[in-house]
Enzyme design. Structure first.
Site, mmCIF file in Angstrom:
data_model
loop_
_atom_site.group_PDB
_atom_site.id
_atom_site.type_symbol
_atom_site.label_atom_id
_atom_site.label_comp_id
_atom_site.label_asym_id
_atom_site.label_seq_id
_atom_site.Cartn_x
_atom_site.Cartn_y
_atom_site.Cartn_z
ATOM 1 N N ASP A 1 -45.347 -41.640 79.713
ATOM 2 C CA ASP A 1 -45.262 -41.879 81.158
ATOM 3 C C ASP A 1 -43.831 -42.240 81.548
ATOM 4 O O ASP A 1 -43.325 -41.801 82.580
ATOM 5 C CB ASP A 1 -46.207 -43.009 81.609
ATOM 6 C CG ASP A 1 -47.530 -42.463 82.143
ATOM 7 O OD1 ASP A 1 -47.905 -41.343 81.739
ATOM 8 O OD2 ASP A 1 -48.174 -43.152 82.962
ATOM 9 N N LYS B 1 -44.531 -50.344 65.527
ATOM 10 C CA LYS B 1 -44.344 -51.777 65.739
ATOM 11 C C LYS B 1 -44.453 -52.418 64.349
ATOM 12 O O LYS B 1 -45.291 -53.286 64.093
ATOM 13 C CB LYS B 1 -45.431 -52.245 66.722
ATOM 14 C CG LYS B 1 -45.197 -53.514 67.466
ATOM 15 C CD LYS B 1 -43.965 -53.589 68.328
ATOM 16 C CE LYS B 1 -43.811 -55.058 68.727
ATOM 17 N NZ LYS B 1 -42.509 -55.463 69.171
ATOM 18 N N ASP C 1 -48.822 -42.787 74.590
ATOM 19 C CA ASP C 1 -49.343 -42.807 75.966
ATOM 20 C C ASP C 1 -48.340 -43.495 76.886
ATOM 21 O O ASP C 1 -47.980 -42.990 77.950
ATOM 22 C CB ASP C 1 -50.684 -43.552 75.987
ATOM 23 C CG ASP C 1 -51.252 -43.648 77.398
ATOM 24 O OD1 ASP C 1 -51.241 -42.630 78.103
ATOM 25 O OD2 ASP C 1 -51.686 -44.751 77.787
ATOM 26 N N TYR D 1 -57.368 -45.876 70.152
ATOM 27 C CA TYR D 1 -58.218 -45.201 71.135
ATOM 28 C C TYR D 1 -59.617 -44.911 70.567
ATOM 29 O O TYR D 1 -60.590 -44.867 71.304
ATOM 30 C CB TYR D 1 -57.589 -43.864 71.550
ATOM 31 C CG TYR D 1 -56.686 -43.948 72.754
ATOM 32 C CD1 TYR D 1 -55.625 -44.832 72.789
ATOM 33 C CD2 TYR D 1 -56.898 -43.128 73.859
ATOM 34 C CE1 TYR D 1 -54.789 -44.899 73.879
ATOM 35 C CE2 TYR D 1 -56.062 -43.184 74.959
ATOM 36 C CZ TYR D 1 -55.006 -44.077 74.959
ATOM 37 O OH TYR D 1 -54.185 -44.127 76.051
HETATM 38 C C1 IPM Z 1 -53.019 -39.542 79.260
HETATM 39 C C2 IPM Z 1 -53.926 -40.418 80.070
HETATM 40 C C3 IPM Z 1 -55.207 -40.653 79.280
HETATM 41 C C4 IPM Z 1 -54.850 -41.373 78.005
HETATM 42 C C5 IPM Z 1 -56.318 -41.397 80.043
HETATM 43 C C6 IPM Z 1 -56.620 -40.755 81.377
HETATM 44 C C7 IPM Z 1 -57.575 -41.530 79.225
HETATM 45 O O1 IPM Z 1 -53.290 -41.606 80.400
HETATM 46 O O2 IPM Z 1 -53.428 -38.419 78.914
HETATM 47 O O3 IPM Z 1 -51.904 -39.969 78.986
HETATM 48 O O4 IPM Z 1 -54.753 -42.609 77.997
HETATM 49 O O5 IPM Z 1 -54.664 -40.698 77.004
HETATM 50 MG MG MG Z 2 -51.228 -41.664 79.888
#
Ligand code: IPM
Ligand code: MG
Length: 363
Positions: free
Chosen positions: A253, A193, A249, A141
């Site tokens: 999710d 990984k 990340d 990132y």
């Molecule tokens: C998260 C989001 C962010 C990330 C985005 C909105 C920049 O997906 O907080 O998980 O990728 O970290």
């Molecule tokens: Mg995210």
């Protein structure tokens, strides 16, 4: 000194869910004489419209001097074509970096009454309770060099990012993972990984090294692709997962949807002095913004995390968590959690939760 909270509602449903959390915050402040110092400022696309930048210096400075930041959500299609540094997401990334909020805690748990709202079978997710510890200020990132360029010799464009981790960055996030596991079921799974990436091989070595200081925690390793699959097949094998920025990340999710709705899950991003930014795991959801149907629970639970980790009010955190649990037990459902029309609107949730608090107090 009074504790201070900076509230950044942001865009889309970020504004609605923050409104609910603020109603609760102000009421708790009044009831229990917390003397909190609350400020509200623009961030994301809303800030871009007002001030020409998604994250102003004023907000950065205010954030640095606050104990906790309550962050709604940022983003929306109207800002998708802005230059990179003006995009709403830069506000989030900028705050994480400026405050060095390297430790992102993303719990995923299931309220048992909501099992049916998940796409997974009830027996797979029943009693789900895991924690993802995501590294938040390093990795691909933020790694340099990065860019989009033109190769004049081959006459074609190319783009690149750098996935890089320093030893101290891995050590400090690994420690957070081990310490979290010590307070839970003493299992830590590090995700990488390592079969492909040098940075992951190194990550694994350092995590192994740190594990010597935590003999009571059982450390395992999983490759990121397998971990994604395992989270769906058998999520209950996990207690705490620690991972790099990018893998965390993605995995968070997946973990969030296991719980029925991403609208239920809070998160905390902490630095080494317990200063923290607290935000729901969901985004700004422009498709349902301003319809008064968003689920503010993730934001309310984020407030609770702020009480616990940055504001030295752990009992209040527990009380608020109990109220939310009771709210769900009583059958209240926001639109994301039910198929019928009998749902509770966003702006009615806070007052219901405060009613439940009254009931607890009068018991
Ligand atoms: C998260 C989001 C962010 C990330 C985005 C909105 C920049 O997906 O907080 O998980 O990728 O970290
Ligand atoms: Mg995210």
């Amino acid at each position: 000194m009074n504790k201070s909270i900076l509230v950044l509602p942001g865009d889309g449903i970020g504004q609605e869910v923050t409104e609910s959390a603020l109603t609760i915050l102000y009421e708790l402040d009044r009831r229990y004489n917390l003397n909190l110092d609350v400020s509200i400022m623009d961030v994301g696309g809303t800030s871009y419209e007002q001030h020409g930048s998604p994250l102003t210096d004023e907000v950065i400075n205010k954030a640095k001097e606050s104990d906790a930041i309550l962050f709604g959500a940022v983003g929306g299609p109207q800002w998708d074509n802005l230059p990179w540094n003006k995009r709403p997401e830069q506000a989030l990334l900028g705050l994480r970096k400026e405050l060095e909020l390297f430790a992102n805690l993303r719990p995923a748990f299931l309220f048992k009454e909501l099992a049916a709202a998940s796409t997974l079978k009830t027996e797979v997710i029943a009693d789900l309770d895991l924690l993802i510890v995501r590294e938040l200020t390093g990795g691909v990132y933020f790694g340099e060099p990065r860019g989009i360029e033109k190769d004049v010799v081959n006459n074609q464009g190319y783009a690149y990012n750098t996935m890089i981790y320093y030893e101290n960055e891995i050590k400090r996030i690994a420690k957070i993972g081990f310490e979290a596991a010590q307070k839970r079921n003493k299992k830590l799974c590090s995700v990488d990984k390592a079969n492909v990436l040098e940075v992951s091989k190194f990550w694994r070595e350092i995590v192994e090294e740190v594990s010597n200081d935590y003999p009571d925690v059982k450390l395992t390793h999983q490759l990121a692709d397998n971990a994604a699959m395992q989270l769906v097949i058998n999520p209950k094998q996990f207690d705490v997962i620690v991972s790099s920025n990018l893998f965390g990340d993605i995995l968070s999710d997946i973990a969030a949807t296991l719980s029925g709705s991403i609208g239920m899950l809070p998160s905390a991003s902490l630095n080494s002095s317990s200063q923290g930014m607290y935000e729901p795991c969901h985004g700004s959801a422009p498709d349902i913004a301003h319809l008064n149907v968003a689920n503010p629970i993730a934001m309310i639970l984020s407030l609770s995390m702020a009480f616990k980790y940055s504001l030295e009010l752990p009992q209040l955190a527990e009380q608020l968590d109990n109220c939310v649990r009771q709210f769900i037990s009583k059958g209240y459902r926001t639109k994301d959690l039910t198929d019928d029309d009998n749902f509770i609107y966003t702006n009615k949730v806070a007052s219901k939760i405060l009613d439940i608090l009254d009931e607890f107090e009068n018991d």
